[in-house]
Design a protein around this motif. Sequence first.
Motif, PDB file in Angstrom:
ATOM      1  N   LEU A  31      26.677  72.344  29.330  1.00  0.00           N
ATOM      2  CA  LEU A  31      27.358  73.035  30.204  1.00  0.00           C
ATOM      3  C   LEU A  31      26.876  72.375  31.604  1.00  0.00           C
ATOM      4  CD1 LEU A  31      28.110  76.305  29.209  1.00  0.00           C
ATOM      5  CD2 LEU A  31      30.039  74.893  29.846  1.00  0.00           C
ATOM      6  N   SER A  32      25.528  72.511  31.618  1.00  0.00           N
ATOM      7  CA  SER A  32      24.889  71.953  33.035  1.00  0.00           C
ATOM      8  C   SER A  32      25.246  70.914  33.317  1.00  0.00           C
ATOM      9  CB  SER A  32      23.374  72.258  32.878  1.00  0.00           C
ATOM     10  OG  SER A  32      22.754  71.471  33.538  1.00  0.00           O
ATOM     11  N   VAL A  33      25.265  69.645  32.092  1.00  0.00           N
ATOM     12  CA  VAL A  33      25.836  68.277  32.400  1.00  0.00           C
ATOM     13  C   VAL A  33      27.399  68.235  32.811  1.00  0.00           C
ATOM     14  CG1 VAL A  33      26.028  66.012  31.600  1.00  0.00           C
ATOM     15  CG2 VAL A  33      24.060  67.541  30.974  1.00  0.00           C
ATOM     16  N   LEU A  34      28.109  69.017  32.507  1.00  0.00           N
ATOM     17  CA  LEU A  34      29.589  69.118  32.919  1.00  0.00           C
ATOM     18  C   LEU A  34      29.544  69.582  34.146  1.00  0.00           C
ATOM     19  CD1 LEU A  34      31.049  70.226  29.181  1.00  0.00           C
ATOM     20  CD2 LEU A  34      31.562  68.097  30.698  1.00  0.00           C
ATOM     21  N   LYS A  35      28.548  70.471  34.716  1.00  0.00           N
ATOM     22  CA  LYS A  35      28.685  70.942  35.885  1.00  0.00           C
ATOM     23  C   LYS A  35      28.042  70.055  36.930  1.00  0.00           C
ATOM     24  CE  LYS A  35      28.556  75.749  34.574  1.00  0.00           C
ATOM     25  NZ  LYS A  35      27.755  77.021  34.270  1.00  0.00           N
ATOM     26  N   GLY A  36      27.501  68.927  36.654  1.00  0.00           N
ATOM     27  CA  GLY A  36      27.168  67.833  37.476  1.00  0.00           C
ATOM     28  C   GLY A  36      25.670  68.091  37.664  1.00  0.00           C
ATOM     29  N   GLU A  37      25.011  69.259  36.932  1.00  0.00           N
ATOM     30  CA  GLU A  37      23.444  69.608  37.547  1.00  0.00           C
ATOM     31  C   GLU A  37      22.550  68.885  36.424  1.00  0.00           C
ATOM     32  OE1 GLU A  37      23.935  73.854  37.150  1.00  0.00           O
ATOM     33  OE2 GLU A  37      25.374  73.716  38.761  1.00  0.00           O
ATOM     34  N   GLY A  38      22.920  67.889  35.628  1.00  0.00           N
ATOM     35  CA  GLY A  38      21.918  67.205  34.914  1.00  0.00           C
ATOM     36  C   GLY A  38      21.691  67.943  33.673  1.00  0.00           C
ATOM     37  N   PRO A  39      20.585  67.340  32.717  1.00  0.00           N
ATOM     38  CA  PRO A  39      19.782  66.332  33.009  1.00  0.00           C
ATOM     39  C   PRO A  39      20.226  65.145  33.122  1.00  0.00           C
ATOM     40  CG  PRO A  39      19.247  67.368  30.890  1.00  0.00           C
ATOM     41  CD  PRO A  39      20.434  67.945  31.444  1.00  0.00           C
ATOM     42  N   GLN A  40      19.688  64.269  33.974  1.00  0.00           N
ATOM     43  CA  GLN A  40      20.290  63.035  34.396  1.00  0.00           C
ATOM     44  C   GLN A  40      20.330  62.000  33.335  1.00  0.00           C
ATOM     45  OE1 GLN A  40      21.042  60.616  36.753  1.00  0.00           O
ATOM     46  NE2 GLN A  40      21.951  62.430  37.460  1.00  0.00           N
ATOM     47  N   GLU A  41      19.449  62.152  32.405  1.00  0.00           N
ATOM     48  CA  GLU A  41      19.637  61.121  31.156  1.00  0.00           C
ATOM     49  C   GLU A  41      20.637  61.308  30.279  1.00  0.00           C
ATOM     50  OE1 GLU A  41      16.157  61.043  28.802  1.00  0.00           O
ATOM     51  OE2 GLU A  41      16.485  62.892  27.812  1.00  0.00           O
TER      52      GLU A  41
ATOM     53  N   GLN B 169      12.349  59.982  21.430  1.00  0.00           N
ATOM     54  CA  GLN B 169      12.069  61.317  22.017  1.00  0.00           C
ATOM     55  C   GLN B 169      13.382  62.309  21.943  1.00  0.00           C
ATOM     56  OE1 GLN B 169      11.055  61.719  26.166  1.00  0.00           O
ATOM     57  NE2 GLN B 169      11.984  60.099  26.630  1.00  0.00           N
ATOM     58  N   PRO B 170      13.435  63.356  22.056  1.00  0.00           N
ATOM     59  CA  PRO B 170      14.626  64.103  21.766  1.00  0.00           C
ATOM     60  C   PRO B 170      15.614  63.641  22.943  1.00  0.00           C
ATOM     61  CG  PRO B 170      12.969  65.750  21.520  1.00  0.00           C
ATOM     62  CD  PRO B 170      12.369  64.385  21.747  1.00  0.00           C
ATOM     63  N   LEU B 171      16.769  63.680  22.904  1.00  0.00           N
ATOM     64  CA  LEU B 171      17.794  63.619  24.313  1.00  0.00           C
ATOM     65  C   LEU B 171      17.727  64.787  25.032  1.00  0.00           C
ATOM     66  CD1 LEU B 171      19.836  61.427  25.427  1.00  0.00           C
ATOM     67  CD2 LEU B 171      21.559  62.633  24.092  1.00  0.00           C
ATOM     68  N   GLY B 172      17.572  64.612  26.400  1.00  0.00           N
ATOM     69  CA  GLY B 172      17.368  65.955  27.288  1.00  0.00           C
ATOM     70  C   GLY B 172      16.362  66.600  27.259  1.00  0.00           C
ATOM     71  N   PHE B 173      16.450  67.878  27.322  1.00  0.00           N
ATOM     72  CA  PHE B 173      15.279  68.886  27.353  1.00  0.00           C
ATOM     73  C   PHE B 173      15.454  69.827  26.062  1.00  0.00           C
ATOM     74  CE2 PHE B 173      15.195  67.324  31.664  1.00  0.00           C
ATOM     75  CZ  PHE B 173      13.732  66.986  31.958  1.00  0.00           C
ATOM     76  N   ALA B 174      16.909  70.303  25.810  1.00  0.00           N
ATOM     77  CA  ALA B 174      16.975  71.213  24.887  1.00  0.00           C
ATOM     78  C   ALA B 174      17.380  70.741  23.556  1.00  0.00           C
ATOM     79  CB  ALA B 174      18.153  72.089  25.395  1.00  0.00           C
ATOM     80  N   VAL B 175      16.832  71.472  22.431  1.00  0.00           N
ATOM     81  CA  VAL B 175      16.721  71.285  21.175  1.00  0.00           C
ATOM     82  C   VAL B 175      17.202  72.460  20.270  1.00  0.00           C
ATOM     83  CG1 VAL B 175      16.054  70.429  19.077  1.00  0.00           C
ATOM     84  CG2 VAL B 175      15.538  69.340  21.230  1.00  0.00           C
ATOM     85  N   GLY B 176      18.486  72.742  19.723  1.00  0.00           N
ATOM     86  CA  GLY B 176      18.892  74.155  19.233  1.00  0.00           C
ATOM     87  C   GLY B 176      20.050  74.415  19.765  1.00  0.00           C
ATOM     88  N   ASN B 177      20.988  75.234  18.813  1.00  0.00           N
ATOM     89  CA  ASN B 177      22.463  75.103  19.160  1.00  0.00           C
ATOM     90  C   ASN B 177      22.803  75.790  20.613  1.00  0.00           C
ATOM     91  OD1 ASN B 177      23.358  73.876  16.680  1.00  0.00           O
ATOM     92  ND2 ASN B 177      21.761  75.709  15.802  1.00  0.00           N
TER      93      ASN B 177
END
Length: 438
Positions: free
Chosen positions: A257-267, A241-249
Motif C-alpha cells: 500500500l505504501s508503494v501504491l501511495k508513492g511512499e516507497g520503498p524505492q526498490e 536479500q528479501p525484497l523491500g523491508f517487510a516479510v509476513g502477510n
Amino acid sequence: MRFLDLILKKRDGESLSAEEISFIIQEYNKENIPDYQMSALLMAIFFQGLNNKETSAFTAALAESGEVLDFSSLGKIVADKHSSGGVGDKVTLVLAPLVAAAEVPVAKISGRGLGFTGGTIDKLESIPGFSANLTIKRFSELVSQNNLAIMAQTDRLTPAEGKLYALRDVTGTIENISLIAASIMSKKIAAGAGAILLDVKTGRGAFMQSKEKAFHLAETMVRIGKEMGKRVVSVVTDMSQPLGFAVGNILEVKEALSVLKGEGPQEVEQLCLFLGGLILALVGKVRDPEEGQEELARLLKSGVALEKFKQMVAFQGGKLEYLENTDLFPKASYIEPIKAPKSGYLREIDALRVGRVAVLLGAGRSVKGEKIDPSVGVLLTHKVGDSVEEGEILAFLHGNKEDTLSASVKELTNAFLIVDERVEPPPLIHGVVPPFPS
Ligand code: URA
C-alpha cells in the motif's frame, strides 16, 4: 502402451514421444497410474532430463488436463505475471493494479506460500473479507469489467499439475528445470493470458539459488511460451536479500500500500515499474519498456493504481476500511528488536533465513493446509550495503508465539553479516530474457 516400458525407456536415457507423454499425464490424472510408478518415472526424468520437445509436450499435456481459459472475446491482450517465489515478494500486489490502471487487463491465478517463500493469496486474504476463491465465471467477469482479478488456484485448471506437484514435493523431484518450467508454464497457458511476464528470482531466498540456473529456467520458459503462441518475457531478479523491508502477510500488504501511495520503498517501486514497463511493451501498449515505465510512474503518482487496487479488493469482498486505515489490521502481541553486534557494513541479509523465521513465527506453513498467522513476520530496518553502528536495530520480529521467540531471534540474528569494508548493494535486476525487443 505399458507404463513400465515408459519408465524403462526414460531410465535408459531415451526420449519419450509427445503421444507417450500425453498418455502418461492423462492416465495419471485419471488415477490409473499408481504413485509408486509415477515416482519412479519422475526420478528417471530428474536424472536423465527432458529435451526441449519433451518439455514442451509435458507442458501441453499438463495444461490440457483441465480447462483452458480463453479471453479472446475481450478484444484486448490479457496480461499475467508469475514469480518463481521469494521472500518479501509483494510485487503482484503492486504490479497487477498498476498494469490494470493502464487499461491492460490482468488475469492472475496465484498460489499460497510454498516452503520458506510467501504466497500472494495468503497476503491478500490477510485483508479481512477478501476472497480469492472465485469461480472461473466470476474471475472472467471481473477481468472484463474491472481489468483485474486475482484468484487462488482451482482444481478445474491443470489438475494433473496439482497432483504431480504434490508427488514431486515428497519424492525429491522438485528441483529439475524441465519439470519446474513445465509446471509453471502449464498453469500460465491454462490461465489464458496472451502476454506473460515471468519473474525468475535468484539468490539465497529463491528456488534457483544460482544465476546460471535462473537464466536456464528463464530461457526454457520463454521458449515454451513462444512455441505455444504466447508473448512472453522473463526477468531474472535478485533474491539474495528479501525484497523491500517487510516479510509476513499483513506487513507486506502495508508495504505494498505504501508503494501504491508513492511512499516507497524505492526498490519495490523500481522493480514494479521495470516489470510493468515490460508488460506494457509486450502487449503493444507502448513502443518500448521505458515509455511504459514513464506511463506507470504517472499512474502511481496520481493515485490511479491505488484506486485500482482498492476496486479489486472491494469487488472480491475485502473491507476497504482496512486499506484506508491500516492501524485496524491486527498486530502481533510482541515486537522484538534485533540489534547489530558490531559496527560496519551490512554484507548479507540472508533471505532464506529470514523466510524460515517468518515460517517459524507462523507467517507460512510447516505442514500442508496449516492455518497461518497474518500479523506476524519480520520488518527490516536496513538493506545490504548500509552502514550500521553497534547496538543499532537491524530488524523487528513481530510474533505471537512465545515458544518460537528465542529460536526466531537466533535465526534472524544469524541472517545478518556485518563486515568492516564498504559493500555494494546487489543489483535488483540481473537480466531480461530475451533482451527487449526480441
Ligand atoms: N513453482 C511451481 O509452480 N512449480 C514448480 O515446479 C516449482 C515452483
